[in-house]
Design an enzyme around this catalytic site. Structure first.
Site, PDB file in Angstrom:
ATOM      1  N   TRP A 105       0.838  -1.211   0.000  1.00 19.00           N
ATOM      2  CA  TRP A 105       0.000   0.000   0.000  1.00 19.00           C
ATOM      3  C   TRP A 105       0.864   1.248   0.000  1.00 19.00           C
ATOM      4  CZ3 TRP A 105      -4.224  -1.356  -1.904  1.00 19.00           C
ATOM      5  CH2 TRP A 105      -4.873  -2.540  -1.523  1.00 19.00           C
ATOM      6  N   ASP A 175      -1.411   6.767   6.535  1.00 17.26           N
ATOM      7  CA  ASP A 175      -2.466   5.835   6.135  1.00 17.26           C
ATOM      8  C   ASP A 175      -2.682   4.900   7.323  1.00 17.26           C
ATOM      9  OD1 ASP A 175      -3.944   3.680   5.222  1.00 17.26           O
ATOM     10  OD2 ASP A 175      -2.640   3.207   3.526  1.00 17.26           O
ATOM     11  N   LYS A 199     -11.694  -1.962   7.099  1.00 17.54           N
ATOM     12  CA  LYS A 199     -10.823  -2.824   7.893  1.00 17.54           C
ATOM     13  C   LYS A 199     -11.246  -2.801   9.365  1.00 17.54           C
ATOM     14  CE  LYS A 199      -8.554  -3.141   4.055  1.00 17.54           C
ATOM     15  NZ  LYS A 199      -7.387  -2.402   3.645  1.00 17.54           N
TER      16      LYS A 199
HETATM   17  C1  PLP Z   1      -6.847  -1.868   2.279  1.00 17.83           C
HETATM   18  C2  PLP Z   1      -5.811  -0.830   2.363  1.00 17.83           C
HETATM   19  C3  PLP Z   1      -5.718   0.203   1.412  1.00 17.83           C
HETATM   20  C4  PLP Z   1      -6.563   0.284   0.162  1.00 17.83           C
HETATM   21  O1  PLP Z   1      -7.874   0.549   0.420  1.00 17.83           O
HETATM   22  P1  PLP Z   1      -9.005   0.590  -0.729  1.00 17.83           P
HETATM   23  O2  PLP Z   1     -10.143   1.184   0.032  1.00 17.83           O
HETATM   24  O3  PLP Z   1      -9.249  -0.806  -1.186  1.00 17.83           O
HETATM   25  O4  PLP Z   1      -8.536   1.463  -1.816  1.00 17.83           O
HETATM   26  C5  PLP Z   1      -4.753   1.171   1.615  1.00 17.83           C
HETATM   27  N1  PLP Z   1      -3.921   1.129   2.663  1.00 17.83           N
HETATM   28  C6  PLP Z   1      -3.975   0.143   3.589  1.00 17.83           C
HETATM   29  C7  PLP Z   1      -3.024   0.141   4.735  1.00 17.83           C
HETATM   30  C8  PLP Z   1      -4.912  -0.866   3.471  1.00 17.83           C
HETATM   31  O5  PLP Z   1      -4.969  -1.850   4.387  1.00 17.83           O
END
Ligand code: PLP
Length: 364
Positions: A105, A175, A199
């Site tokens: 990511w 993030d 998540k």
């Molecule tokens: C799942 C995830 C993403 C991507 O998310 P989407 O909503 O599918 O675009 C980005 N960063 C992290 C750390 C993730 O776990």
């Protein structure tokens, strides 16, 4: 769990929600709070929905102790759109930004940002398949960078930052998609925090952005698509257009639930307890191994392997039969991954450990 014949779902996302929240949503579904309608059918300009979004924001502010000089936004486009929104909005002076590459990511975020400015990889653990998190200091950062970007929990590789990098006057962007609300964080250490909901917060479809006020309003209005300008979103209370109403409502119910159990402090205690149980067992076992550096282990995504790809496959298949689902590792690395987000009860982890012991006995 047995009341509804549910499985223990170790999916990395979308993932489990607290049963208490699902029951509340079920109860509200056809007639929300006497309104005679479902939240799915409600105007986003209605009084009922205004209260839903205002309460969600107020509860999130309380849970995370978000200061008044930060805006809280509920946006769409998932994490992936933030990979572009962050540079589009925050590259504002030198147009330089430094990224720490700790997984897939982080790398995607870095690559997207490269389309917009002078982007540098400040550090990376890729040569060791991202099994640890670099310790970055001010010396690793360009002093004139517009921001520094980190991924606090690496969902695929099962690592997390156990420290907040000291970046001086350079704003830190994080993030937190896979560990928001899992442990206490000092929001004031960050310029911007973002997280996709699916998540650890609620259903897919809403992305939370927490951004310090002075960092917005610098995007060139004649270039940036209107939706992507944090300033427009902030000025319109995340309702420049129709927001993801139902996802915001369920996230709001999750915030209420977290408050009811004692907030993030209690959630963190439970998460540390669950993760310690699982890692302690893995470390004591002669079959399973954790590839991750001990001090960088995630509380949310526990990655482990047997060292034999066929045995890993057998493990995942037999676990599924036992009602423990989605335990395979990410398609890019294989092995196993147990995502034990906030909503995974302690009993789910205990049941997993019992299964792992039995499997170890049978496959010596
Ligand atoms: C799942 C995830 C993403 C991507 O998310 P989407 O909503 O599918 O675009 C980005 N960063 C992290 C750390 C993730 O776990």
């Amino acid at each position: 769990m047995s009341k509804y014949d549910r499985v223990y779902n170790f999916s990395a996302g979308p993932s489990m929600l607290p049963v208490e929240v699902l029951e509340k949503v079920q109860k509200d579904l056809l007639n929300y709070g006497g309104s005679g309608q479902s939240v799915m059918e409600m105007s986003h300009r209605s009084k009922d929905f205004k209260k839903i979004i205002d309460d969600a924001e107020a509860d999130l502010r309380e849970l995370m102790n978000i200061p008044d000089n930060y805006k809280v936004l509920f946006l769409q486009g998932g994490g992936t759109l933030q990979f572009a929104m962050v540079p589009l909005n925050l590259l504002r002076n030198s147009r330089k930004a430094d990224y720490v590459i700790t997984g897939t990511w982080a790398k995607k975020a870095y690559k997207e940002a490269c389309k917009f400015g002078d982007i540098k990889a400040a550090a990376s653990s890729e040569e060791d398949t991202f099994t640890w998190v670099p310790k970055i200091t001010k010396e690793d950062i360009r002093p004139d960078a517009d921001y520094v970007y980190i991924t606090t929990n690496n969902t695929i590789y099962g690592t997390k930052y156990n420290y907040i990098p000291e970046t001086g006057d350079v704003p830190l962007v994080a993030d937190m998609s896979s560990n928001i609300l899992s442990e206490e964080v000092d929001v004031t250490k960050f310029g911007l925090i973002w997280a996709g909901a699916q998540k650890n917060v609620g259903p897919a479809g809403v992305t939370i952005v927490i951004v310090r006020e002075d960092l917005i309003g610098h995007a060139p209005a004649d270039h940036i698509p209107t939706y992507l300008d944090y300033k427009i979103q902030a000025e319109n209370g995340s309702m420049y257009n129709t927001p993801p109403c139902f996802s915001i409502y369920v996230a709001g119910e999750v915030f209420k639930y977290l408050k009811s159990i004692g907030g993030i402090k209690e959630m963190e205690r439970r998460n540390r307890e669950k993760a310690a149980m699982l890692y302690d067992y893995i470390d004591s076992s002669s079959l399973y191994k954790s590839p991750v550096a001990k001090e960088d282990r995630s509380l949310m995504n526990v990655v482990f392997v047997t060292g034999d790809a066929d045995l890993d496959k057998k493990f995942v298949a037999e676990a599924k039969e036992a009602g423990l689902v989605n335990l395979s590792g990410h398609r890019s690395i294989g092995g196993m991954r147990a995502s034990i987000y906030n909503a995974m009860p302690k009993e789910g982890v205990e049941t997993l450990i019992s299964f792992m012991k039995k499997f170890e006995e049978e496959n010596k």
